[in-house]
Structure formats: structure tokens, C-alpha cells
Design a protein around this motif. Structure first.
Motif: not given
Length: 365
Positions: A229-242
């Protein structure tokens, strides 16, 4: 309202014997410098900026601050001197020079394997997903090299964007912001973001207090599957950061990434269901692959205090395994030689095996 500057603690750091006044200084790399307020940051400065003459020029322009010796945490000067000696010796031996042939061969092999996975996604989407997940993990390893400027100042970030943004759909800037702090304060609770796995998993007695008993009793068995689930969770965080940071070039690369894979898979004859299976399998397997090798090198060792020297945190907060194996080095993105990598994070990964004897001698000393 933001926290006033005077409440952040001592606004100085010690570099090469000089106590630098940081009261009116805005660090171009963000708030990472705050991790070294009131401490000797010589080794950190050398590791992050040893390649860049402009950083030394900026350092010389900053004012000196008079600080009582009693205010400086007890840190062995011998550790700082040893790190500086090693850095000079390794630079003289040419060990910080890029290895373009090896790096290019590695990058081309990963790119071709991704193309092969897309070509087979219609016939065997799950198998193709495992292949692309492995490739995305290796894109992570390759962008890791670029993020540490292992390919020189001119091209490193370009190739990092290629592997992290275009091929993997992530944010190079988000990664650098997080990962530089990991190197600055390796395995320091509250400062190394990679230890923030509560309330699900814990790696020492302090973190264990924040995790339910049932999770602690089962985490030996559930940790690896949960990494899916690691990549799925950070997919949102990364896009929000950008979006928050207005990194439009990175968002454009993310859009290009999805367009490239969507059109490629559709051209290969994949249905939307097969495309979803391909992508979800790839995301899940990427997280397991990356997390497994990272966990071997970091979670298994003890935590270190915030005041630890660079030499201490590298040798105590990281671990080597099969360090002499070039094959396992490439398989794990060189996470098998983490002591050497943390000692000299900007040294090309292919050169790290050449400094193992030096690091061992320093540890014994």
C-alpha cells in the motif's frame, strides 16, 4: 500564524571551526538547516555542498556569531576531522567522478524492461505488473543517484526527473525534500521522516508505545504485505506537494507519465481492466520491493540521538549486508552498502565498494 524565529532555538551552526550566525539567513534548500541549529554542521555541509563552489562562497559571506563554548553540544572533534580527512582523500582519488557508462547501461536496461512490460500487459497483466513494479523500483534507485547529484551538477536533476517523473510518475522535489532530511538525521526519532510508521509498525521501544499491541505482535508477518500500500498512499501526498509548491513542470511530467503508459498499453491491446490490473500490481510490487531492501538497511538498527556526529549516525544508524557483491548491489539499488553511502552520499554508488576498507578503519579508530 507561523512560529517566530526567536522561538526556534539557537540561530547558529558551527562549520569548519567558525560559528555561523543564521539569524537572517534563508537557506535555499529549505528548513533542513534547522536540524543543525546549535550544532557542528561541518560534515553535513561537506556532504551536501562539497561539490559546489557557490555554497562555499555563500558560507564565507555569512557573519560569525560569538557563542559560549558551554552552549555547543559535546561532539567529538575527532569525528569531524576524520570525516573531512576522508572526503579530501576520496576526492583526490577521483571517487566522486561520475561513472556514465555504468549508469547509462543501468538506465537503458531499466527503460527497455519497462517497454517490454507494456508490450506484454494485454497478454499477462499481472506478470507484466510485477515486471514494471520491479522496474519502477529501479527507477527509484536511479533517481536516488540523480537526487544525490552523482552524475554531476549539470545533468543529475535532469535524469532524476526522467526516472522519477516521466517513468515513475513521482516528484523529484518531494523526494529530495524528504530524503535529504533522512541523511541529515539518519534514524533520529522525530527528525527522520522514514521512521514515521506509527500507529501501524514500530522499530524500537519508544515507537512501540504508539502502536496497538495486536499490531506489534503480528508486524513480523504483516510488514512486507503492508508495503504493497506504500506507493498508493504516497501517490496522493506527492501530488499534493507538487500542487502546493506549484511545481508545474513536475505535474506536467506526471501527466505525461500516465499518458505514455495509457496509450502504450492500449496500443498493445490491453482493455481498461487489464490496464488497471497491470498498474495496481506494479504499484503494489514496487512498494514491497523498495520497502524490503530499505527495511534491511535501516529499520534493523538502533536509533541515534539528534546530536550524533555524521560519522556516528552513518555507522550506527545504518547497516551493510553482502557489501562486496556487485550483483546484489544492483539488485538492491546499492542499499546493501548503506554505511558507505551515508558516509559519502554524493559518491557514485558504483564506487562505494572501494571505500569499505577506509570506513571500517575509521570505525575501528
Amino acid at each position: 500564524m507561523g512560529k517566530p524565529k526567536e522561538e526556534k532555538g539557537p540561530m547558529w551552526t558551527k562549520i569548519h571551526g567558525r560559528t555561523i550566525d543564521l539569524t537572517n539567513f534563508r537557506h535555499p534548500g529549505g528548513n533542513i538547516i534547522e536540524l543543525f541549529y546549535g550544532m557542528d554542521a561541518t560534515s553535513a555541509f561537506e556532504q551536501f555542498h562539497g561539490h559546489y563552489a557557490g555554497a562555499f562562497k555563500m558560507l564565507r559571506s555569512l557573519p560569525t556569531k560569538e557563542v559560549d563554548a558551554s552552549e555547543i553540544p559535546a561532539q567529538p572533534d575527532s569525528h569531524v576531522e576524520e570525516m573531512s580527512r576522508l572526503m579530501v582523500e576520496w576526492r583526490e582519488r577521483g571517487l566522486f567522478k561520475p561513472r556514465p557508462l555504468l549508469s547509462a547501461s543501468y538506465g537503458i536496461a531499466v527503460t527497455l524492461a519497462i517497454m517490454a512490460s507494456v508490450a506484454m500487459c494485454a497478454r499477462a497483466p499481472v506478470i507484466a505488473g510485477i515486471v514494471v513494479g520491479t522496474c519502477w523500483a529501479h527507477c527509484g534507485f536511479l533517481q536516488h543517484m540523480g537526487g544525490h547529484r552523482e552524475w554531476g551538477r549539470r545533468w543529475s536533476f535532469f535524469w532524476q526527473h526522467y526516472f522519477e517523473g516521466l517513468l515513475k510518475g513521482g516528484s523529484a522535489s518531494w523526494w529530495r525534500n524528504r530524503h535529504n532530511k533522512h541523511h541529515a538525521k539518519t534514524n533520529v526519532l522525530g527528525e527522520d521522516g522514514d521512521l514515521r510508521t506509527t500507529p501501524f509498525f514500530a522499530w524500537d521501544e519508544t515507537l512501540a508505545k504508539k502502536v496497538p499491541d495486536w499490531s506489534l505482535k503480528t508486524q513480523a508477518f504483516t510488514f512486507l504485505p503492508a508495503l504493497g500500500a506504500y506507493v498508493f498512499v504516497f501517490a496522493f501526498t506527492v501530488r499534493k506537494y507538487s500542487i502546493v509548491k506549484k511545481l508545474w513542470h513536475e505535474l506536467a511530467l506526471m501527466i505525461a507519465h500516465y499518458a505514455l503508459f495509457y496509450n502504450g498499453c492500449r496500443y498493445a491491446g490491453a482493455s481498461l481492466g487489464q490496464l488497471a490490473a497491470f498498474y495496481c500490481t506494479g504499484y503494489a510490487w514496487q512498494g514491497i520491493y523498495l520497502g524490503f531492501f530499505f527495511g534491511l538497511s535501516h529499520f534493523a538498527v538502533e536509533r541515534v540521538p539528534s546530536t550524533a556526529t555524521w560519522l556516528e549516525s552513518s555507522m550506527i544508524g545504518t547497516i551493510d549486508w553482502a557489501g562486496n557483491s556487485a550483483f546484489l548491489g544492483y539488485m538492491s539499488g546499492f542499499l546493501n552498502i548503506q554505511i558507505e553511502h551515508h558516509m559519502a552520499p554524493q559518491m557514485p554508488m558504483e564506487n562505494l565498494r572501494q571505500i569499505r576498507a577506509d570506513c571500517k578503519a575509521s570505525a575501528i579508530k
